[in-house]
Design an enzyme around this catalytic site. Structure first.
Site, PDB file in Angstrom:
ATOM      1  N   ASP A  30       0.831  -1.195   0.000  1.00  0.00           N
ATOM      2  CA  ASP A  30       0.000   0.000   0.000  1.00  0.00           C
ATOM      3  C   ASP A  30       0.870   1.252   0.000  1.00  0.00           C
ATOM      4  O   ASP A  30       1.719   1.417   0.886  1.00  0.00           O
ATOM      5  CB  ASP A  30      -0.872  -0.040   1.270  1.00  0.00           C
ATOM      6  CG  ASP A  30      -2.049   0.898   1.181  1.00  0.00           C
ATOM      7  OD1 ASP A  30      -2.134   1.665   0.209  1.00  0.00           O
ATOM      8  OD2 ASP A  30      -2.885   0.870   2.101  1.00  0.00           O
ATOM      9  N   ASP A  31       0.686   2.121  -0.977  1.00  0.00           N
ATOM     10  CA  ASP A  31       1.462   3.373  -1.069  1.00  0.00           C
ATOM     11  C   ASP A  31       2.971   3.121  -1.126  1.00  0.00           C
ATOM     12  O   ASP A  31       3.750   3.834  -0.487  1.00  0.00           O
ATOM     13  CB  ASP A  31       1.180   4.306   0.131  1.00  0.00           C
ATOM     14  CG  ASP A  31      -0.205   4.941   0.078  1.00  0.00           C
ATOM     15  OD1 ASP A  31      -1.023   4.525  -0.755  1.00  0.00           O
ATOM     16  OD2 ASP A  31      -0.451   5.849   0.886  1.00  0.00           O
ATOM     17  N   CYS A  70      -6.136   4.301  -3.827  1.00  0.00           N
ATOM     18  CA  CYS A  70      -6.352   2.940  -3.365  1.00  0.00           C
ATOM     19  C   CYS A  70      -7.541   2.144  -3.906  1.00  0.00           C
ATOM     20  O   CYS A  70      -7.371   1.151  -4.607  1.00  0.00           O
ATOM     21  CB  CYS A  70      -6.453   3.044  -1.859  1.00  0.00           C
ATOM     22  SG  CYS A  70      -6.545   1.490  -1.099  1.00  0.00           S
ATOM     23  N   ARG A  74      -7.526  -1.191  -6.515  1.00  0.00           N
ATOM     24  CA  ARG A  74      -7.850  -2.550  -6.068  1.00  0.00           C
ATOM     25  C   ARG A  74      -9.004  -3.144  -6.859  1.00  0.00           C
ATOM     26  O   ARG A  74      -9.048  -4.355  -7.122  1.00  0.00           O
ATOM     27  CB  ARG A  74      -8.169  -2.536  -4.564  1.00  0.00           C
ATOM     28  CG  ARG A  74      -6.910  -2.392  -3.743  1.00  0.00           C
ATOM     29  CD  ARG A  74      -7.128  -1.728  -2.395  1.00  0.00           C
ATOM     30  NE  ARG A  74      -5.878  -1.107  -1.991  1.00  0.00           N
ATOM     31  CZ  ARG A  74      -4.999  -1.649  -1.148  1.00  0.00           C
ATOM     32  NH1 ARG A  74      -5.261  -2.793  -0.556  1.00  0.00           N
ATOM     33  NH2 ARG A  74      -3.861  -1.037  -0.886  1.00  0.00           N
ATOM     34  N   LYS A 124      -6.085  -5.538   3.720  1.00  0.00           N
ATOM     35  CA  LYS A 124      -6.913  -4.360   3.433  1.00  0.00           C
ATOM     36  C   LYS A 124      -7.726  -4.568   2.153  1.00  0.00           C
ATOM     37  O   LYS A 124      -7.167  -4.628   1.067  1.00  0.00           O
ATOM     38  CB  LYS A 124      -5.979  -3.152   3.287  1.00  0.00           C
ATOM     39  CG  LYS A 124      -6.675  -1.901   2.784  1.00  0.00           C
ATOM     40  CD  LYS A 124      -5.695  -0.738   2.755  1.00  0.00           C
ATOM     41  CE  LYS A 124      -6.240   0.409   1.923  1.00  0.00           C
ATOM     42  NZ  LYS A 124      -5.325   1.560   1.898  1.00  0.00           N
ATOM     43  N   HIS A 126     -10.778  -2.608   1.104  1.00  0.00           N
ATOM     44  CA  HIS A 126     -11.067  -1.250   0.608  1.00  0.00           C
ATOM     45  C   HIS A 126     -11.953  -1.190  -0.624  1.00  0.00           C
ATOM     46  O   HIS A 126     -11.806  -0.295  -1.469  1.00  0.00           O
ATOM     47  CB  HIS A 126      -9.775  -0.458   0.380  1.00  0.00           C
ATOM     48  CG  HIS A 126      -9.966   1.001   0.710  1.00  0.00           C
ATOM     49  ND1 HIS A 126      -8.978   1.946   0.607  1.00  0.00           N
ATOM     50  CD2 HIS A 126     -11.074   1.661   1.124  1.00  0.00           C
ATOM     51  CE1 HIS A 126      -9.449   3.119   0.955  1.00  0.00           C
ATOM     52  NE2 HIS A 126     -10.729   2.973   1.270  1.00  0.00           N
ATOM     53  N   SER A 151      -8.409   1.694   4.757  1.00  0.00           N
ATOM     54  CA  SER A 151      -7.121   2.239   5.208  1.00  0.00           C
ATOM     55  C   SER A 151      -7.149   2.457   6.711  1.00  0.00           C
ATOM     56  O   SER A 151      -8.154   2.927   7.258  1.00  0.00           O
ATOM     57  CB  SER A 151      -6.832   3.577   4.526  1.00  0.00           C
ATOM     58  OG  SER A 151      -6.859   3.428   3.134  1.00  0.00           O
ATOM     59  N   HIS A 228       1.411   2.055   4.048  1.00  0.00           N
ATOM     60  CA  HIS A 228       0.558   3.242   4.168  1.00  0.00           C
ATOM     61  C   HIS A 228       0.771   3.901   5.546  1.00  0.00           C
ATOM     62  O   HIS A 228       1.069   3.216   6.516  1.00  0.00           O
ATOM     63  CB  HIS A 228      -0.893   2.774   4.018  1.00  0.00           C
ATOM     64  CG  HIS A 228      -1.900   3.851   3.745  1.00  0.00           C
ATOM     65  ND1 HIS A 228      -2.299   4.759   4.698  1.00  0.00           N
ATOM     66  CD2 HIS A 228      -2.610   4.153   2.631  1.00  0.00           C
ATOM     67  CE1 HIS A 228      -3.216   5.572   4.181  1.00  0.00           C
ATOM     68  NE2 HIS A 228      -3.418   5.220   2.921  1.00  0.00           N
ATOM     69  N   ASP A 280      -0.481  -0.758  -4.832  1.00  0.00           N
ATOM     70  CA  ASP A 280      -1.689  -0.098  -5.359  1.00  0.00           C
ATOM     71  C   ASP A 280      -1.434   1.246  -6.017  1.00  0.00           C
ATOM     72  O   ASP A 280      -2.126   1.635  -6.950  1.00  0.00           O
ATOM     73  CB  ASP A 280      -2.755   0.043  -4.262  1.00  0.00           C
ATOM     74  CG  ASP A 280      -2.346   0.979  -3.120  1.00  0.00           C
ATOM     75  OD1 ASP A 280      -1.140   1.244  -2.957  1.00  0.00           O
ATOM     76  OD2 ASP A 280      -3.244   1.430  -2.396  1.00  0.00           O
ATOM     77  N   ASN A 281      -0.448   1.980  -5.517  1.00  0.00           N
ATOM     78  CA  ASN A 281      -0.149   3.305  -6.084  1.00  0.00           C
ATOM     79  C   ASN A 281       1.155   3.810  -5.499  1.00  0.00           C
ATOM     80  O   ASN A 281       1.718   3.201  -4.581  1.00  0.00           O
ATOM     81  CB  ASN A 281      -1.294   4.304  -5.837  1.00  0.00           C
ATOM     82  CG  ASN A 281      -1.729   4.388  -4.395  1.00  0.00           C
ATOM     83  OD1 ASN A 281      -2.811   3.943  -4.033  1.00  0.00           O
ATOM     84  ND2 ASN A 281      -0.885   4.938  -3.525  1.00  0.00           N
ATOM     85  N   LYS A 301       1.786   9.475  -5.305  1.00  0.00           N
ATOM     86  CA  LYS A 301       0.362   9.168  -5.119  1.00  0.00           C
ATOM     87  C   LYS A 301      -0.518  10.352  -5.513  1.00  0.00           C
ATOM     88  O   LYS A 301      -0.217  11.497  -5.192  1.00  0.00           O
ATOM     89  CB  LYS A 301       0.148   8.829  -3.639  1.00  0.00           C
ATOM     90  CG  LYS A 301      -1.269   8.468  -3.286  1.00  0.00           C
ATOM     91  CD  LYS A 301      -1.369   8.013  -1.843  1.00  0.00           C
ATOM     92  CE  LYS A 301      -2.783   7.576  -1.518  1.00  0.00           C
ATOM     93  NZ  LYS A 301      -2.891   7.057  -0.148  1.00  0.00           N
TER      94      LYS A 301
END
Ligand SMILES: *[C@@H]1O[C@H](CO)[C@@H](O)[C@H](O)[C@H]1NC(C)=O
Ligand SMILES: *[C@@H]1O[C@H](CO)[C@@H](O)[C@H](O)[C@H]1NC(C)=O
Ligand SMILES: *[C@@H]1O[C@H](CO)[C@@H](O)[C@H](O)[C@H]1NC(C)=O
Ligand SMILES: *[C@@H]1O[C@H](CO)[C@@H](O)[C@H](O)[C@H]1NC(C)=O
Ligand SMILES: *[C@@H]1O[C@H](CO)[C@@H](O)[C@H](O)[C@H]1NC(C)=O
Length: 514
Positions: A30-31, A70, A74, A124, A126, A151, A228, A280-281, A301
């Site tokens: 994540d991130d 996010c 996903r 996660k 989301h 998140s 994240h 994810d990003n 991001k």
């Protein structure tokens, strides 16, 4: 007698046939930025297990997520479709969101389940909870779910480091405390960040062991809360790296990934398991040194510059995937198609699928089935459509907009305050020669390529059918566990009574919290 023999044979045949289907493990960070892993060049990260995975597997240099934020990213990963089709736009779900991934979307878990796979997600999700849990993963093809469904900054974050050290970043104090779900039941609230990763790892390795033993093919989707913000870590990883808070979070994730590889080996399935890692990003540059790092790419991001959507990606399958590195194009939507084919499943034909099969790159050292990619922004809308298009080595920006960064970040193009800008003619870069998007190309020499990109983009935009936005309403009574049925009721829960009343349930500092 003969019938019994035939039956026995059938049982044997079916079980052998099933045993030959490859297990699939999809690891998702994540991130995490393009420059965050040791193997992608970060000098002070400690990511030995991912580095080893890359040494034994195939590392991508041109791999894209579907969104710079996010939830949409996903949605595309597990449906093989751009988020605009499934309605996961604009932006992301919050704790009080009432929408979720529509049930008529076909997830990769649903396809694999039909192929006889045991399916689990740990981490996660989301993609919505829903007032009656209707959007949780167990209603989207997963047999098992363990995790915080969004998140972990969308809850008051209290303690992030062992034993009782606070979190560095601001979190949404007016939301419900982070719920840890097992299937559709809340098993802990607030979740304990100092033990969360161990809980996730144990759930994942338990699932691997159980199915390997039963000789049932399995699909494990492991979307970590790491890296994240607010970063967190257990005792073993607090101050374990020389990269500070982010490094500790990354190390803990990496170590968990090491345990997952160990479980795959101990269970004796390492020669029949496909493992894929990506994120994810791009990095959350608002967090400054506590956020990730996009390496040599521009911005992070929230933007459609490379740093927002180009991600580390590694594929691993000993004996089937030759170790190395590829400059071929790949994308998260392709993971859907590739996994479906590996499992012997059918890619849906009743709807547009944006992914292509990556098998030629993975298993044949061949060329990608894609030579183009479309970049949707954080909050897309039908009137602007895609912000940028890549064709071969070229990338054209039709629009640019700042992301989530702010001063003192040196590049104003990445700042949240930088408004949307239309580029006519589009800004053109040669991404292979200029990965940092520093030197725009212009002149007669590029007229033909620009015309091709403009035409294909106009066609793509005009053919896109936008799903109704699922990221619409919010109702604080939809937050887990503000429902009357929730018991015991968490004492620190305010259930949105301090909510700001913004239409999306987001506080004014939303941009800090995505
Ligand atoms: C799902 O249902 C919505 C609402 O009826 C519809 O607009 C959409 O096209 C459907 N999606 C698919 C993939 O069938
Ligand atoms: C959950 O709520 C939605 C929306 O009200 C409804 O359509 C759906 O049938 C409900 N699902 C269950 C399992 O109760
Ligand atoms: C980690 O480092 C911080 C900052 O130097 C310090 O305050 C903290 O006590 C350390 N924690 C542990 C568990 O070593
Ligand atoms: C996996 O393949 C390697 C290389 O062929 C071999 O050494 C190893 O024993 C195999 N593992 C299992 C569990 O079959
Ligand atoms: C929020 O949900 C509650 C309980 O389901 C309902 O009574 C209320 O009308 C909803 N509020 C809005 C604004 O939809």
């Amino acid at each position: 007698m003969a019938a019994a023999f035939v039956l026995l044979f059938l049982v044997f045949f079916v079980s052998v046939h099933d045993a030959q289907k490859p297990n699939i493990v999809l690891l998702f960070a994540d991130d995490l930025g393009y420059g965050d892993l040791g193997v992608y060049g970060h000098p002070t990260s400690s990511s030995p297990n991912l580095d080893k995975m890359a040494k034994e597997g195939l590392l991508f240099t041109q791999f894209y997520s579907a969104s710079p934020v996010c939830s949409p990213s996903r949605a595309a990963l597990i449906t093989g479709r751009y988020q605009t089709r499934s309605g996961i736009w604009p932006s992301v779900f919050g704790a009080a969101s009432t929408g979720g991934l529509p049930h008529n979307e076909t997830t990769v878990a649903e396809i694999l389940k039909k192929e006889g796979y045991a399916t689990a997600i740990v981490g996660k999700w989301h993609l919505g909870v829903g007032a009656n849990n209707t959007y949780l993963p167990t209603n989207h093809g997963f047999d098992y779910y363990m995790g915080i469904p969004y998140s972990h900054d969308m809850c008051p974050c209290l303690i992030c480091f062992y034993p009782d050290q606070p979190c560095f970043d601001k979190c949404r104090t007016d939301d419900t405390p982070c719920p840890l779900f097992e299937n559709t039941k809340i098993v802990k609230q607030p979740a304990d960040f100092t033990t969360l990763t161990a809980t996730y790892t144990n759930a994942a390795t338990g699932f691997i062991n159980q199915n390997a033993e039963a000789k049932k093919p399995f699909f494990l989707y492991m979307p970590y809360q790491h890296t994240h913000h607010p970063q967190f870590a257990s005792k073993a990883f607090r101050n374990s790296s020389i990269r500070g808070t982010f490094g500790d979070s990354l190390s803990e994730m990496d170590s968990s990934i090491g345990e997952i590889f160990q479980a795959i080996k101990s269970a004796g399935v390492e020669n029949n398991t496909f493992v894929f890692f990506t994120a994810d990003n791009g990095p959350s540059l608002t967090r400054q040194v506590r956020g990730g790092n996009q390496g040599l790419l521009k911005c992070g991001k929230g933007t459609t510059y490379e740093g927002g959507m180009r991600e580390p990606a590694i594929a691993w399958m000993p004996g089937k995937i030759k170790p190395g590195r590829t400059n071929e194009l790949g994308a998260t939507v392709d993971v859907f198609v590739t996994i479906t084919k590996l499992a012997g499943g059918q890619v849906p034909t009743d709807r547009p699928i944006d992914g292509v099969d990556m098998s030629p790159i993975l298993f044949e050292g061949g060329q990608s089935n894609r030579n183009f990619y479309y970049y949707y922004p954080m909050s897309p809308n039908p009137s602007t459509g895609v912000f940028a298009t890549r064709l071969k080595q070229y990338k054209a920006h039709f629009y640019t907009k700042g992301g989530l960064a702010g001063p003192p970040y040196y590049d104003e193009d990445c700042w949240g305050k930088t408004p949307e800008k239309k580029h006519d003619p589009p800004l053109l870069f040669d991404i292979m020669q200029d990965p940092s998007e520093k030197y725009p190309l212009s002149g007669e020499k590029y007229a033909a390529i620009l015309e091709t990109i403009v035409k294909m983009t106009e066609k793509f935009n005009s053919e896109m059918i936008w799903g109704n936005s699922e990221i619409h309403g919010s109702n604080s009574s939809a937050m887990p566990c503000c429902r009357p049925s929730c018991s015991p009721f968490p004492s620190c829960c305010t259930c949105g009574t301090k909510n700001t009343g913004s239409p999306f349930g987001f506080s004014p500092a939303f941009e800090l919290l995505v």
